[in-house]
Enzyme design. Structure first.
Site, PDB file in Angstrom:
ATOM      1  N   SER A   1       0.837  -1.210   0.000  1.00 52.33           N
ATOM      2  CA  SER A   1       0.000   0.000   0.000  1.00 52.33           C
ATOM      3  C   SER A   1       0.869   1.257   0.000  1.00 52.33           C
ATOM      4  O   SER A   1       0.604   2.216  -0.735  1.00 52.33           O
ATOM      5  CB  SER A   1      -0.895   0.029   1.240  1.00 52.33           C
ATOM      6  OG  SER A   1      -1.796  -1.032   1.212  1.00 52.33           O
TER       7      SER A   1
ATOM      8  N   ARG B   1       1.499   4.315  -3.032  1.00 48.75           N
ATOM      9  CA  ARG B   1       1.272   5.733  -2.716  1.00 48.75           C
ATOM     10  C   ARG B   1       2.527   6.562  -2.925  1.00 48.75           C
ATOM     11  O   ARG B   1       2.461   7.700  -3.410  1.00 48.75           O
ATOM     12  CB  ARG B   1       0.738   5.859  -1.289  1.00 48.75           C
ATOM     13  CG  ARG B   1      -0.727   5.390  -1.193  1.00 48.75           C
ATOM     14  CD  ARG B   1      -1.093   4.937   0.184  1.00 48.75           C
ATOM     15  NE  ARG B   1      -2.512   4.618   0.330  1.00 48.75           N
ATOM     16  CZ  ARG B   1      -3.086   3.466  -0.042  1.00 48.75           C
ATOM     17  NH1 ARG B   1      -2.360   2.502  -0.607  1.00 48.75           N
ATOM     18  NH2 ARG B   1      -4.378   3.261   0.158  1.00 48.75           N
TER      19      ARG B   1
ATOM     20  N   ASP C   1      -6.581  -8.380   4.471  1.00 45.17           N
ATOM     21  CA  ASP C   1      -5.742  -9.204   3.602  1.00 45.17           C
ATOM     22  C   ASP C   1      -5.201 -10.451   4.314  1.00 45.17           C
ATOM     23  O   ASP C   1      -4.584 -11.307   3.675  1.00 45.17           O
ATOM     24  CB  ASP C   1      -4.567  -8.373   3.063  1.00 45.17           C
ATOM     25  CG  ASP C   1      -5.052  -7.277   2.124  1.00 45.17           C
ATOM     26  OD1 ASP C   1      -6.130  -7.447   1.511  1.00 45.17           O
ATOM     27  OD2 ASP C   1      -4.367  -6.247   2.006  1.00 45.17           O
TER      28      ASP C   1
END
Ligand code: S3P
Length: 439
Positions: free
Chosen positions: A28, A32, A326
């Site tokens: 993640s 970003r 997840d």
């Protein structure tokens, strides 16, 4: 991932696990860092970026729109030359997001406000089945125009860049991907935007956007209201990406289950919006110590030592789901090896991940002799029944591949795993690490 003709991987049962492992960078945070670096002014340098298929898809899309990004290879410092908030060019071909939901959903927000420019996004067979209206609908409240198959729900998607206006927008699901898409769109809108989530999701975008200089405030009950005031230029930063707790989870569960195991997973991101797996493992009485807690570039980090021991069954639901979404596949494996019944509920989101992870985990673990049932929004696992080796299949899902690898260590005989290469979506060195840690 699409299907492949590669031979199934042999997974030997038995043995133990010992040593230290440094999991690759957080997926993640890696996406970003690339995205925000591309729309910042000046250079962004990224240390520890995840060199896996998903971030590589994000980098390829950004390069197609004019951002310069150095080649992504393990251990390299990645350099992103930003084009500024309005500098992304119209690409002359389709943007391919591969298997990556994060790439596609964040791109929708990034591109929606590029007035007069046209973009088409697609991905692999799995991504083209995943719902995108959850981003398109809230973006439309800012004036975005996103079209696709199935009334705008499925890729290929076309984005016609528009002048956006700020708004107060509630998101339909607690999803960091949806939230982040809106925050990115808000940067290019006229007037301020407030995003309200039904429950807090991972907050890497908020932390990193602030570090890049965005005018962003977090408020409301449990930080569910995020307000962006456009106008601030983002400035290139040095980003240090911690190890991915979602990758560490495979070693934490393996270390807790495999007799005699003693593993230390180094440099793991411990952002509280991501540590639900540690709470569940604690509930299971797993022996996990957090060592060397520190803060690295705005994210909490630590080393995790795990040793094996008997585990208790667990029960968790909707409340904790965004903090471990997840990790449900690997926790399902853990439940198979505890005496008693474990219950997972509030996990309907798992059905729209890279695969329907509730169905796929139930199907694959049943092939090993596990006793579990699907419910509409979860699983009931009756643990303690020995698993046998079997011919397994990741069904193209990276987290399924690695979860089944852990299950296979504890089976009574050897297994094979078809489409094991799916692991490269988030953890390309997983198979090498597994081979090295086995004793
Ligand atoms: C991600 C958010 C989660 C997670 C995914 C990565 C992100 O998805 O499952 O692997 O980087 O924002 P949702 O936000 O849709 O739950």
């Amino acid at each position: 991932m699409t299907g492949s003709t590669a031979a199934a991987r042999e997974l030997k049962a038995g043995g133990s696990l010992k040593g230290r492992v440094r999991v690759p960078g957080d997926k993640s945070i890696s996406h970003r860092a690339l995205l925000f670096g591309a729309i910042a002014e000046g250079e962004t340098t990224i240390e520890g970026l995840l060199p896996a298929e998903d971030p590589i898809s994000t980098a390829a899309c950004l390069r197609a729109m004019g951002a310069e990004i150095s080649p992504i290879a393990e251990g390299d410092l990645i350099r992103v030359t930003g084009v500024g908030l309005d500098g992304l060019q119209e690409p002359d071909t389709v943007l391919d997001c591969g298997n990556s939901g994060t790439t596609m959903r964040l791109m929708l927000g990034l591109l929606a406000g590029r007035h007069g420019r046209h973009f088409v996004l697609t991905g692999d067979a799995s991504l083209r089945r995943r719902p995108m209206q959850r981003v398109g609908h809230p973006l439309a409240m800012l004036g975005a125009e996103v079209r696709g198959r199935g009334d705008g729900n499925f890729a290929p998607l076309a984005v016609q860049g528009r002048r956006l206006r700020g708004a107060v927008v509630g998101t339909p699901v607690a999803s960091a991907q949806v939230k982040s898409a809106l925050l990115l769109a808000a940067l290019t809108a006229e007037g301020s935007t407030t995003v309200i989530e039904p429950a807090p999701s991972r907050d890497h975008s908020e932390r990193m956007l602030k570090a890049f200089g965005a005018d962003l405030t977090v408020g409301g009950e449990m930080g569910r209201h995020i307000r962006v005031q456009p106008g601030a230029q983002l400035k290139g930063q040095h980003v240090v990406v911690p190890g991915d707790i979602s990758s560490a989870a495979f070693w934490l569960v393996a270390g807790a289950l495999v007799p005699g195991a003693d593993l230390t997973v180094e440099n793991v991101g411990l952002n509280p919006t991501r540590t639900g797996v540690l709470d569940v493992l604690e509930q299971m009485e797993a022996k996990i110590e957090v060592l060397n807690r520190r803060d690295v570039a705005g994210e909490p980090v630590g080393d995790l030592r795990v040793t094996s021991g008997p585990l208790q069954p667990f029960r968790f639901g909707e409340d904790i789901m965004p903090r471990l979404v997840d990790e449900v596949p690997i926790l399902t494996v853990a439940a198979c090896f505890c005496d008693g019944e474990s219950h997972i509920s509030g996990a309907a989101e798992l059905r729209v991940k890279e695969t329907d992870r509730l169905a796929v985990m139930a199907r694959q673990l049943k092939a090993m002799g596990a006793d579990l049932d699907e419910t509409p929004d979860g699983l009931v696992i009756r643990g303690g029944r020995p698993l046998r080796g079997a011919a397994l299949d990741s069904e193209t899902d990276h987290r399924v591949a690695m979860s089944l690898a852990v299950a296979s260590l504890l089976a009574s005989g050897d297994s094979t795993l078809n489409r094991s290469e799916a692991a490269a979506v988030s953890y390309p060195s997983f198979w090498d690490d597994l081979a090295r840690l086995r004793t």
